[in-house]
Design a protein around this motif. Structure first.
Motif, PDB file in Angstrom:
ATOM      1  N   LEU A   1     -90.106 -28.996  -9.299  1.00 47.25           N
ATOM      2  CA  LEU A   1     -88.980 -28.496  -9.185  1.00 47.25           C
ATOM      3  C   LEU A   1     -88.524 -27.174 -10.047  1.00 47.25           C
ATOM      4  O   LEU A   1     -88.094 -26.192  -9.337  1.00 47.25           O
ATOM      5  N   MET A   2     -89.057 -27.140 -10.973  1.00 52.90           N
ATOM      6  CA  MET A   2     -88.769 -26.068 -11.679  1.00 52.90           C
ATOM      7  C   MET A   2     -89.546 -24.770 -11.395  1.00 52.90           C
ATOM      8  O   MET A   2     -89.078 -23.784 -11.343  1.00 52.90           O
ATOM      9  N   ILE A   3     -90.730 -25.158 -10.805  1.00 50.02           N
ATOM     10  CA  ILE A   3     -91.587 -23.919 -10.210  1.00 50.02           C
ATOM     11  C   ILE A   3     -91.065 -23.517  -8.955  1.00 50.02           C
ATOM     12  O   ILE A   3     -90.828 -22.293  -8.742  1.00 50.02           O
ATOM     13  N   GLN A   4     -90.288 -24.352  -8.158  1.00 50.57           N
ATOM     14  CA  GLN A   4     -89.542 -23.923  -7.049  1.00 50.57           C
ATOM     15  C   GLN A   4     -88.252 -23.064  -7.457  1.00 50.57           C
ATOM     16  O   GLN A   4     -88.147 -22.166  -6.929  1.00 50.57           O
ATOM     17  N   LYS A   5     -87.692 -23.442  -8.330  1.00 55.97           N
ATOM     18  CA  LYS A   5     -86.383 -22.722  -9.003  1.00 55.97           C
ATOM     19  C   LYS A   5     -87.011 -21.555  -9.458  1.00 55.97           C
ATOM     20  O   LYS A   5     -86.319 -20.486  -9.027  1.00 55.97           O
ATOM     21  N   ALA A   6     -87.964 -21.469 -10.088  1.00 59.08           N
ATOM     22  CA  ALA A   6     -88.470 -20.033 -10.453  1.00 59.08           C
ATOM     23  C   ALA A   6     -88.850 -19.098  -9.664  1.00 59.08           C
ATOM     24  O   ALA A   6     -88.595 -18.002  -9.832  1.00 59.08           O
ATOM     25  N   ALA A   7     -89.499 -19.526  -8.671  1.00 55.82           N
ATOM     26  CA  ALA A   7     -89.682 -18.858  -7.489  1.00 55.82           C
ATOM     27  C   ALA A   7     -88.986 -18.176  -6.660  1.00 55.82           C
ATOM     28  O   ALA A   7     -88.886 -17.102  -6.230  1.00 55.82           O
TER      29      ALA A   7
ATOM     30  N   GLY B   1     -84.909 -11.518  -6.425  1.00 51.62           N
ATOM     31  CA  GLY B   1     -84.881 -10.298  -7.391  1.00 51.62           C
ATOM     32  C   GLY B   1     -84.018 -10.671  -8.508  1.00 51.62           C
ATOM     33  O   GLY B   1     -83.403  -9.666  -9.204  1.00 51.62           O
ATOM     34  N   ARG B   2     -83.958 -11.853  -9.018  1.00 47.49           N
ATOM     35  CA  ARG B   2     -82.933 -12.314 -10.131  1.00 47.49           C
ATOM     36  C   ARG B   2     -83.964 -12.414 -11.335  1.00 47.49           C
ATOM     37  O   ARG B   2     -84.023 -13.657 -11.862  1.00 47.49           O
ATOM     38  N   ASP B   3     -84.398 -11.202 -11.929  1.00 47.29           N
ATOM     39  CA  ASP B   3     -85.626 -11.377 -12.702  1.00 47.29           C
ATOM     40  C   ASP B   3     -85.325 -11.896 -14.204  1.00 47.29           C
ATOM     41  O   ASP B   3     -86.286 -12.446 -14.815  1.00 47.29           O
ATOM     42  N   LEU B   4     -83.982 -11.567 -14.549  1.00 46.00           N
ATOM     43  CA  LEU B   4     -83.863 -12.202 -15.932  1.00 46.00           C
ATOM     44  C   LEU B   4     -83.909 -13.934 -15.887  1.00 46.00           C
ATOM     45  O   LEU B   4     -84.409 -14.329 -16.609  1.00 46.00           O
ATOM     46  N   GLU B   5     -83.122 -14.171 -15.029  1.00 48.30           N
ATOM     47  CA  GLU B   5     -83.010 -15.506 -14.751  1.00 48.30           C
ATOM     48  C   GLU B   5     -84.564 -16.343 -14.542  1.00 48.30           C
ATOM     49  O   GLU B   5     -84.836 -17.426 -14.788  1.00 48.30           O
ATOM     50  N   ALA B   6     -85.050 -15.572 -13.734  1.00 45.70           N
ATOM     51  CA  ALA B   6     -86.433 -15.929 -13.223  1.00 45.70           C
ATOM     52  C   ALA B   6     -87.605 -15.956 -14.421  1.00 45.70           C
ATOM     53  O   ALA B   6     -88.452 -16.865 -14.410  1.00 45.70           O
ATOM     54  N   GLY B   7     -87.095 -15.044 -15.330  1.00 48.76           N
ATOM     55  CA  GLY B   7     -88.001 -15.062 -16.595  1.00 48.76           C
ATOM     56  C   GLY B   7     -87.988 -16.498 -17.405  1.00 48.76           C
ATOM     57  O   GLY B   7     -89.072 -16.737 -17.863  1.00 48.76           O
ATOM     58  N   ILE B   8     -86.610 -16.727 -17.557  1.00 47.05           N
ATOM     59  CA  ILE B   8     -86.374 -17.917 -18.129  1.00 47.05           C
ATOM     60  C   ILE B   8     -86.781 -19.291 -17.611  1.00 47.05           C
ATOM     61  O   ILE B   8     -87.810 -20.056 -18.163  1.00 47.05           O
ATOM     62  N   SER B   9     -86.755 -19.242 -16.238  1.00 39.86           N
ATOM     63  CA  SER B   9     -87.144 -20.195 -15.389  1.00 39.86           C
ATOM     64  C   SER B   9     -88.758 -20.484 -15.231  1.00 39.86           C
ATOM     65  O   SER B   9     -89.268 -21.440 -15.274  1.00 39.86           O
ATOM     66  N   ALA B  10     -89.503 -19.397 -14.998  1.00 41.33           N
ATOM     67  CA  ALA B  10     -90.638 -19.160 -15.123  1.00 41.33           C
ATOM     68  C   ALA B  10     -91.534 -19.617 -16.308  1.00 41.33           C
ATOM     69  O   ALA B  10     -92.439 -20.105 -16.326  1.00 41.33           O
ATOM     70  N   ASN B  11     -90.961 -19.162 -17.550  1.00 40.10           N
ATOM     71  CA  ASN B  11     -91.409 -19.890 -18.730  1.00 40.10           C
ATOM     72  C   ASN B  11     -91.470 -21.509 -18.930  1.00 40.10           C
ATOM     73  O   ASN B  11     -92.180 -22.281 -19.615  1.00 40.10           O
ATOM     74  N   MET B  12     -89.993 -21.820 -18.533  1.00 38.50           N
ATOM     75  CA  MET B  12     -89.935 -23.277 -18.323  1.00 38.50           C
ATOM     76  C   MET B  12     -90.865 -24.070 -17.432  1.00 38.50           C
ATOM     77  O   MET B  12     -91.350 -25.198 -17.754  1.00 38.50           O
TER      78      MET B  12
END
Length: 392
Positions: free
Chosen positions: A303-309, A315-326
């Protein structure tokens, strides 16, 4: 809020799953133990368009996003064939070149990355600096119209299979440096692997994988001006960051797929294995509950992978960075738990090559370290989510 893939993405998932199962974990293990590469699987995946799903259509790709590539990474891993070079070539290199390369670089490299005929690997980590690009010792200096690179890299995946390596260095137009490298800008260079002065040596790893790790040496490697990614040094920092989130997302997807594979193998065994009175061992909560717990952790990571992707593709890079790390953190923990739990559930059989779960122990343990360690992710979350002072 929609947790469903599109119909096209579901078709992609089914097709990649079918391809992966035709090869299977036995193929993966045989290639790794023979010191060979999964060349046949790679080329077929490229021919079918799966390697280029995130590459723009005008360069031969599928026109999708990191969500689509994460599907490919997860499903091949779920079939027992986790391909590490999916992370470095289509995810990192293709994304960097597509978003920040010059038009000539896109035309020169993206079609080959899309069909699998070309591989570009990624070199950032160094023996002293790790992946801290502020402290990298690899330096590029101007010499007329050329660039000259010198330095060392480590834990470089698959350079023996690739035609080019995307090297992260620090550079200045005038070659100036204050001795610490602090005034130099990060820059990315597309370096041919047969360039004079570029050599490598294999690192012996306790990981069963058809993809090898290397030390890379750059000894006055001379490159033309157009080896620099982008039109100028100003492209370096955004290009670097745009490749790191896809890296974390696809590594996480590969880990989730590996966790699914291990749980499936163990569940098949425990649902049929009978001892002491004819009951299957899966009827015992001491066996089934750990597997169920691992399955929950893998699903949460997915689920977190799906959110990060989704955030990255929006194009929401800042939020994607947090979610990608999580996502990377959650997946690394879940995959390691799933494989270890599967081995335990199978007992002695879990340690055999035949049952195909212990063969993944090294890889999932490495997934808690690379490409960024769980501790560094916790530092990142503490700082950027919890508002704590920077600890390093």
């Amino acid at each position: 809020m929609n947790f469903d893939l599109s119909p096209e993405q579901e078709q992609l998932r089914d097709a990649v799953r079918s391809l992966g199962r035709r090869y299977g974990h036995r193929y993966f293990v045989e290639k790794a133990k023979a010191g060979e590469h999964t060349t046949e699987l790679w080329h077929e995946a490229g021919r079918l368009g799966y390697l280029g799903v995130n590459i723009p259509t005008e360069y031969g790709g599928g026109g999708g996003g990191i969500t689509d590539l994460a599907v490919v990474c997860e499903e091949l891993a779920a079939a027992g064939c986790p391909l590490l070079l999916l992370v470095v070539s289509p995810a990192i290199a293709a994304t960097v070149i597509a978003r920040h390369g010059t038009e000539d670089q896109r035309k020169r490299h993206l079609p080959g990355l899309a069909d699998g005929s070309q591989k570009i690997v990624f070199a950032i980590t160094e023996p002293e600096a790790g992946s801290n690009f502020h402290r990298l010792g690899t330096v590029a200096r101007r010499d007329g119209d050329d660039w000259v690179l010198s330095g060392r890299k480590c834990y470089l995946s698959g350079v023996d299979e690739a035609g080019h390596v995307l090297v992260v260095a620090r550079a200045a137009d005038d070659g100036a440096t204050d001795g610490t490298g602090q005034r130099l800008k990060p820059a990315l260079f597309i370096v041919p692997t047969d360039a004079p002065g570029l050599t490598w040596s294999k690192l012996d790893m306790e990981i069963l994988s058809p993809e090898n790790q290397f030390l890379l040496y750059l000894d006055e490697v001379r490159l033309p001006a157009d080896a620099l990614v982008g039109e100028s040094l100003d492209a370096g920092l955004p290009a670097l960051f745009c490749g790191l989130n896809p890296e974390r997302i696809t590594v996480a997807a590969m880990g989730a797929g590996t966790g699914r594979y291990a749980i499936e193998r163990a569940s098949e065994y425990t649902a049929t294995r009978k001892v002491w009175g004819g009951r299957t061992i899966g009827t015992h909560q001491g066996v089934s509950h750990p597997l169920a717990h691992a399955a929950v952790q893998v699903e949460l990571a997915r689920l977190m992978i799906q959110k990060a992707a989704a955030l990255y593709d929006a194009g929401r890079d800042l939020e994607a960075g947090i979610s990608a790390n999580m996502a990377k953190y959650a997946s690394g923990e879940a995959a390691a738990l799933a494989v270890d739990t599967a081995v335990q559930a199978l007992g002695g059989a879990g340690m055999t090559t035949e049952y195909g779960v212990a063969t993944l122990l090294g890889a999932v343990r490495a997934g808690r370290i690379a490409p960024v360690s769980r501790e560094m992710i916790l530092n990142f979350v503490a700082q950027h989510v919890l508002g704590q002072d920077k600890s390093y």
